[in-house]
Design a protein around this motif. Structure first.
Motif, PDB file in Angstrom:
ATOM      1  N   GLN A   1      -9.357  13.540   6.609  1.00  0.00           N
ATOM      2  CA  GLN A   1      -9.418  15.089   6.885  1.00  0.00           C
ATOM      3  C   GLN A   1      -8.113  15.663   7.329  1.00  0.00           C
ATOM      4  N   THR A   2      -8.104  17.226   7.223  1.00  0.00           N
ATOM      5  CA  THR A   2      -6.672  17.861   7.525  1.00  0.00           C
ATOM      6  C   THR A   2      -6.873  18.277   8.479  1.00  0.00           C
ATOM      7  N   ASP A   3      -6.041  18.777   9.245  1.00  0.00           N
ATOM      8  CA  ASP A   3      -5.875  18.978  10.472  1.00  0.00           C
ATOM      9  C   ASP A   3      -5.928  20.839  10.535  1.00  0.00           C
ATOM     10  N   ASP A   4      -5.390  21.404  11.170  1.00  0.00           N
ATOM     11  CA  ASP A   4      -6.134  22.670  11.794  1.00  0.00           C
ATOM     12  C   ASP A   4      -5.160  23.836  10.561  1.00  0.00           C
ATOM     13  N   ASN A   5      -3.804  23.030  10.660  1.00  0.00           N
ATOM     14  CA  ASN A   5      -2.959  24.437   9.653  1.00  0.00           C
ATOM     15  C   ASN A   5      -3.415  23.378   7.892  1.00  0.00           C
ATOM     16  N   GLY A   6      -4.112  22.708   7.907  1.00  0.00           N
ATOM     17  CA  GLY A   6      -4.459  21.866   6.449  1.00  0.00           C
ATOM     18  C   GLY A   6      -3.938  20.817   5.905  1.00  0.00           C
ATOM     19  N   TYR A   7      -2.569  20.270   6.479  1.00  0.00           N
ATOM     20  CA  TYR A   7      -2.065  18.963   6.017  1.00  0.00           C
ATOM     21  C   TYR A   7      -2.567  17.908   7.066  1.00  0.00           C
ATOM     22  N   PHE A   8      -2.478  17.273   5.492  1.00  0.00           N
ATOM     23  CA  PHE A   8      -3.494  16.397   5.546  1.00  0.00           C
ATOM     24  C   PHE A   8      -2.081  14.614   5.271  1.00  0.00           C
ATOM     25  N   THR A   9      -2.567  13.309   5.654  1.00  0.00           N
ATOM     26  CA  THR A   9      -2.427  11.943   5.596  1.00  0.00           C
ATOM     27  C   THR A   9      -2.781  10.783   5.188  1.00  0.00           C
TER      28      THR A   9
ATOM     29  N   ARG B   1       0.647  -1.000  -0.037  1.00  0.00           N
ATOM     30  CA  ARG B   1      -0.076   0.058  -0.158  1.00  0.00           C
ATOM     31  C   ARG B   1       0.620   1.303  -0.046  1.00  0.00           C
ATOM     32  N   VAL B   2      -0.374   2.110  -0.100  1.00  0.00           N
ATOM     33  CA  VAL B   2       0.319   4.149  -0.439  1.00  0.00           C
ATOM     34  C   VAL B   2       0.386   4.854   0.417  1.00  0.00           C
ATOM     35  N   THR B   3       1.357   5.515   1.002  1.00  0.00           N
ATOM     36  CA  THR B   3       0.993   7.144   1.775  1.00  0.00           C
ATOM     37  C   THR B   3       0.817   7.963   0.844  1.00  0.00           C
ATOM     38  N   VAL B   4       0.909   9.094   1.075  1.00  0.00           N
ATOM     39  CA  VAL B   4       0.595  10.591   1.018  1.00  0.00           C
ATOM     40  C   VAL B   4       0.374  11.184   1.598  1.00  0.00           C
ATOM     41  N   ARG B   5       0.836  11.878   1.762  1.00  0.00           N
ATOM     42  CA  ARG B   5       1.274  13.762   2.319  1.00  0.00           C
ATOM     43  C   ARG B   5       1.135  14.813   1.795  1.00  0.00           C
ATOM     44  N   GLY B   6       0.645  15.969   1.925  1.00  0.00           N
ATOM     45  CA  GLY B   6       0.360  17.485   1.635  1.00  0.00           C
ATOM     46  C   GLY B   6      -0.180  18.086   2.797  1.00  0.00           C
ATOM     47  N   ARG B   7      -1.070  19.010   2.355  1.00  0.00           N
ATOM     48  CA  ARG B   7      -1.163  20.206   2.313  1.00  0.00           C
ATOM     49  C   ARG B   7      -2.406  21.463   1.401  1.00  0.00           C
ATOM     50  N   LEU B   8      -3.749  21.150   2.159  1.00  0.00           N
ATOM     51  CA  LEU B   8      -4.353  22.079   1.181  1.00  0.00           C
ATOM     52  C   LEU B   8      -5.132  23.454   1.735  1.00  0.00           C
ATOM     53  N   LEU B   9      -4.699  24.478   0.747  1.00  0.00           N
ATOM     54  CA  LEU B   9      -4.801  26.007   1.239  1.00  0.00           C
ATOM     55  C   LEU B   9      -5.875  26.449   0.682  1.00  0.00           C
ATOM     56  N   ILE B  10      -6.907  26.731   1.249  1.00  0.00           N
ATOM     57  CA  ILE B  10      -8.123  27.751   0.217  1.00  0.00           C
ATOM     58  C   ILE B  10      -7.397  29.806   0.183  1.00  0.00           C
ATOM     59  N   ASN B  11      -7.948  29.566  -1.436  1.00  0.00           N
ATOM     60  CA  ASN B  11      -7.618  31.314  -1.807  1.00  0.00           C
ATOM     61  C   ASN B  11      -8.857  31.778  -2.311  1.00  0.00           C
ATOM     62  N   ASP B  12      -9.545  32.423  -0.759  1.00  0.00           N
ATOM     63  CA  ASP B  12     -10.672  33.401  -0.863  1.00  0.00           C
ATOM     64  C   ASP B  12     -10.712  34.873  -0.444  1.00  0.00           C
TER      65      ASP B  12
ATOM     66  N   ALA C   1      -6.514  25.011   5.216  1.00  0.00           N
ATOM     67  CA  ALA C   1      -8.375  24.456   5.117  1.00  0.00           C
ATOM     68  C   ALA C   1      -8.161  23.652   6.497  1.00  0.00           C
ATOM     69  N   LYS C   2      -8.907  24.413   6.725  1.00  0.00           N
ATOM     70  CA  LYS C   2      -9.326  23.430   8.056  1.00  0.00           C
ATOM     71  C   LYS C   2     -10.567  22.280   8.083  1.00  0.00           C
ATOM     72  N   SER C   3      -9.758  21.097   8.624  1.00  0.00           N
ATOM     73  CA  SER C   3     -11.033  19.787   8.572  1.00  0.00           C
ATOM     74  C   SER C   3     -11.530  20.005   7.569  1.00  0.00           C
ATOM     75  N   ALA C   4     -11.275  20.039   6.048  1.00  0.00           N
ATOM     76  CA  ALA C   4     -11.636  19.581   5.264  1.00  0.00           C
ATOM     77  C   ALA C   4     -11.082  18.626   4.826  1.00  0.00           C
ATOM     78  N   TYR C   5     -12.063  18.101   3.706  1.00  0.00           N
ATOM     79  CA  TYR C   5     -12.217  15.785   3.580  1.00  0.00           C
ATOM     80  C   TYR C   5     -11.495  15.908   2.443  1.00  0.00           C
ATOM     81  N   VAL C   6     -10.599  14.982   1.718  1.00  0.00           N
ATOM     82  CA  VAL C   6      -9.548  14.991   1.283  1.00  0.00           C
ATOM     83  C   VAL C   6      -9.477  13.976   0.579  1.00  0.00           C
ATOM     84  N   GLY C   7      -9.256  12.973  -0.341  1.00  0.00           N
ATOM     85  CA  GLY C   7      -9.659  12.210  -0.960  1.00  0.00           C
ATOM     86  C   GLY C   7      -8.513  11.806  -2.380  1.00  0.00           C
ATOM     87  N   LEU C   8      -8.653  10.566  -2.134  1.00  0.00           N
ATOM     88  CA  LEU C   8      -7.814  10.205  -3.573  1.00  0.00           C
ATOM     89  C   LEU C   8      -9.080   9.516  -4.320  1.00  0.00           C
ATOM     90  N   ALA C   9      -9.700   9.572  -4.970  1.00  0.00           N
ATOM     91  CA  ALA C   9     -10.394   8.363  -6.272  1.00  0.00           C
ATOM     92  C   ALA C   9     -10.452   8.908  -7.596  1.00  0.00           C
TER      93      ALA C   9
END
Length: 673
Positions: A422-430, A373-384, A394-402
């Motif tokens: 779901q991302t953490d408070d700083n937008g990071y996800f694993t 299996r695989v593990t991926v990491r990243g970060r999601l930001l919002i530009n508004d 992006a706090k508590s964002a749902y991030v998925g691979l599909a």
């Protein structure tokens, strides 16, 4: 001499003590991952292959499967010879089933019967058996056979109080088209023993019986019945409907039944939903009357035909593994047994199962183990820029691979696998335990409107990868002039009325999920008998003044007529040559056409409309959301005035009580100039 005898008897005494303790307190589940030293205190797993049956036994429970069909005919546990309903025929106690149709033919509901039995693995710690159903085009001259291979697998491990089930579905190149509507495992438990159902901390209760339903009064659709003469008088006047007990995939961890004496529990545990339909918020059934417990892998509930799901063209190949799920049994033989103890233990067992995912015991090349299996990491930001000047996490964002597709396409996917976090408070996800393959990265953020999809095609091989940062620019054309609701893909924040008197489920009275009551669509007419809802921006409160579903009104002749809601608002200064935007996010739609008129309710043609949308039936099925949709309408400034304005929303499809929409969020945006 005495000391020598004591030493010889000690291992047996310890083994007996361990078994007694596990039964008196809890018969706890899967011991996968335990050391050999711990496992040796449990009896080895045995396999008894008979002419008509295959019996798996590990000393804690015994599971009997029909040979070669692979139907579950008996589960012996905790002093109960068969926890399944022995009044049912052997084929109707525990079974996989499927709903399918070939183009131009009628739809079929069928139990999945194997024709080939095989032992996949057998030793003292594990047994895995297979029951295969195969398709041969040469014998399908009438074109009425299911063009699918299905390999049902059952796994029993030493020292666990349960059994695992999974299946491999496969289509080969050149096979004819087919449309699969549903597939699942169903368990019919002994109703004389199991009468208490639990699916959440605050959704559990004693349940009526199938006989109570059978003799009840049918309501607006077959699943809903008013109990008129139940065996337990306390249930009289209740509404029973299996859709009252549905859950989102992300919350559907464990559900099941407890015996009337609170001694034994039967549970379906999902350690993952990677193999299920439509991502984290797809809603699905759990348990219902008849002492029925379900492991549903794919259905169109709360989505309808919009869910393309398992629809295959001529010649289209495909393979997917559904499961494993864990069928867990526990017991409590202490003097003061309580339902809560069995439920809490079942939840704890679910936690243990998730830590072991992906399992290392399935013997199939189609089920990758942890090292594959695989593990991926990243970060999601919002530009508004209308919320903050610079991109923010992006706090508590749902991030998925599909599987690859358009933004939001994961909602209607079933052929592939999905992996969400779901991302953490700083937008990071694993995201962990990903199967190798090709994916798109998707996301949505509670409190932020719209769907995100990365332009990056992610081709994943075993290992760990850092995908870097992604920036989501949500749909927006200008500053917020007003908004109604919260962009969270549900209508839960809006006004949900009390249930219809005389048509109640007591479980949901004064309950945070009061939307589960039957007949709430009728309450709109009760609250607005003569005129429709009017919402005044700055004065009204959407929690009290915005009905959770835009439905038809019932007339005195019991006709269903379209309704028009009004949003009244003031604008201080309108720029005639500017463009304003109405953002309208829907949490659900069913046979609806929402027409939008601006300051002219009598305009022959609406200024905007959605066209006919939706088949998710969330209004009728006690949901608070179905499929998410977003519409953006550009409003020329000349249509608005400085001062008082009104937007008219007409749900134009009448004639049926369930035609309507649930709004998620509405926002009027000013000019970007």
């Amino acid at each position: 001499m005495v000391q020598a005898n004591w030493k010889r008897q000690w291992p047996l005494s310890l083994f007996v003590w361990f078994l007694i303790a596990s039964q008196l307190v809890f018969a706890r589940g899967n011991q996968q991952g335990n050391s050999t030293r711990e496992l040796k205190f449990y009896p080895p797993v045995t396999l008894d292959i008979q002419q008509r049956f295959v019996v798996l036994d590990n000393g804690l429970l015994r599971v009997t499967l029909s040979n070669p069909d692979g139907l579950i005919t008996e589960i012996k546990y905790g002093g109960i010879d068969n926890v399944l309903d022995f009044h049912q025929p052997e084929s109707g106690r525990g079974y996989w089933d499927i709903v399918w149709t070939r183009p131009g033919q009628k739809s079929y509901f069928a139990m999945i019967h194997g024709t080939i039995f095989e032992v996949i693995a057998q030793d003292e710690n594990r047994i895995e058996v297979s029951f295969k159903m195969t398709y041969d085009p040469a014998f399908d001259r009438s074109g009425s056979a299911l063009p699918l291979n299905i390999d049902k697998r059952f796994v029993m491990l030493r020292g666990q109080s349960g059994c695992y089930a999974y299946a491999i579905y496969e289509r080969l190149n050149g096979w004819p088209a087919v449309d699969i509507g549903e597939t699942r495992i169903a368990f019919k438990l002994d109703q004389g023993r199991f009468n208490y159902m639990a699916m959440a901390d605050n959704v559990q209760r004693f349940m009526p019986t199938y006989s109570d339903r059978k003799h009840g009064q049918p309501l607006a659709y077959p699943e809903a019945v008013l109990l008129t003469n139940p065996s337990n008088p306390a249930f009289k006047g209740e509404v029973d409907d299996k859709y009252e007990y549905s859950k989102d995939n992300k919350d559907n961890h464990v559900h099941g039944w407890i015996t009337s004496d609170f001694r034994v529990g039967f549970w379906v545990i999902f350690p993952s939903y990677e193999f299920k339909t439509g991502g984290p918020v797809k809603r699905e059934l759990t348990s219902h009357v008849g002492a029925t417990s379900l492991a549903i892998f794919y259905s169109r509930h709360y989505a309808g035909d919009t869910l393309i799901g398992l629809r295959f063209e001529d010649g289209e190949p495909w393979k997917k593994v559904f499961g494993p799920v864990f069928i867990y049994l526990n017991s409590n033989y202490l003097a003061e047994a309580k339902t809560s103890s069995l439920w809490e233990d079942a939840k704890e067992q679910w936690s243990k199962e998730t830590l072991k995912w992906p399992y290392d015991f399935p013997i199939s090349d189609d089920f990758p183990h942890a090292a594959q299996r695989v593990t991926v990491r990243g970060r999601l930001l919002i530009n508004d820029r209308y919320l903050q000047q610079y991109p923010f996490p992006a706090k508590s964002a749902y991030v998925g691979l599909a599987p690859p597709g358009a933004p939001g396409s994961w909602q209607v996917d079933a052929k592939g696998y999905q992996f969400w976090t779901q991302t953490d408070d700083n937008g990071y996800f694993t995201i962990t335990s990903i199967r190798p393959g090709r994916y798109n990265l998707y996301a949505w953020v509670p409190g932020i409107m719209g769907d995100y999809k990365s332009d990056l095609d992610v081709s994943i091989k075993p290992g760990e990868f850092n995908l870097g940062s992604f920036v989501f620019t949500p749909p927006r054309n200008g500053p917020t002039l007003w908004e109604i609701g919260i962009p969270d893909r549900t209508a839960a924040e809006f006004f949900v009325p009390e249930g219809v008197p005389g048509l109640l489920n007591p479980l949901y009275i004064n309950h945070p999920e009061k939307y589960r009551q039957y007949g709430l669509w009728e309450r709109y007419t009760d609250l607005y008998p003569d005129r429709d809802l009017i919402y005044r921006v700055g004065i009204s409160d959407y929690r009290k003044d915005w009905f959770f579903a835009h439905v038809n009104r019932r007339t005195i002749d019991n006709l269903r007529i379209p309704t028009t809601w009004q949003i009244s608002f003031d604008l201080q200064l309108v720029i005639p040559n500017a463009t304003y935007t109405l953002q309208m996010a829907l949490a659900s739609s069913a046979g609806a056409d929402v027409q939008v008129r601006v300051n002219d309710p009598n305009a022959i043609r609406p200024h905007f409309y959605t066209k006919l949308i939706g088949r998710d039936n969330a209004i009728a099925r006690h949901g608070i959301h179905g499929l998410y949709q977003l519409f953006s309408f550009n409003i020329p400034g000349v249509w608005l005035v400085s001062g008082s304005n009104t937007i008219f929303l007409t749900q134009s499809k009448g004639g049926y009580p369930f035609n309507g929409v649930m709004y998620d969020y509405l926002r009027l945006e000013g000019s970007a100039v």
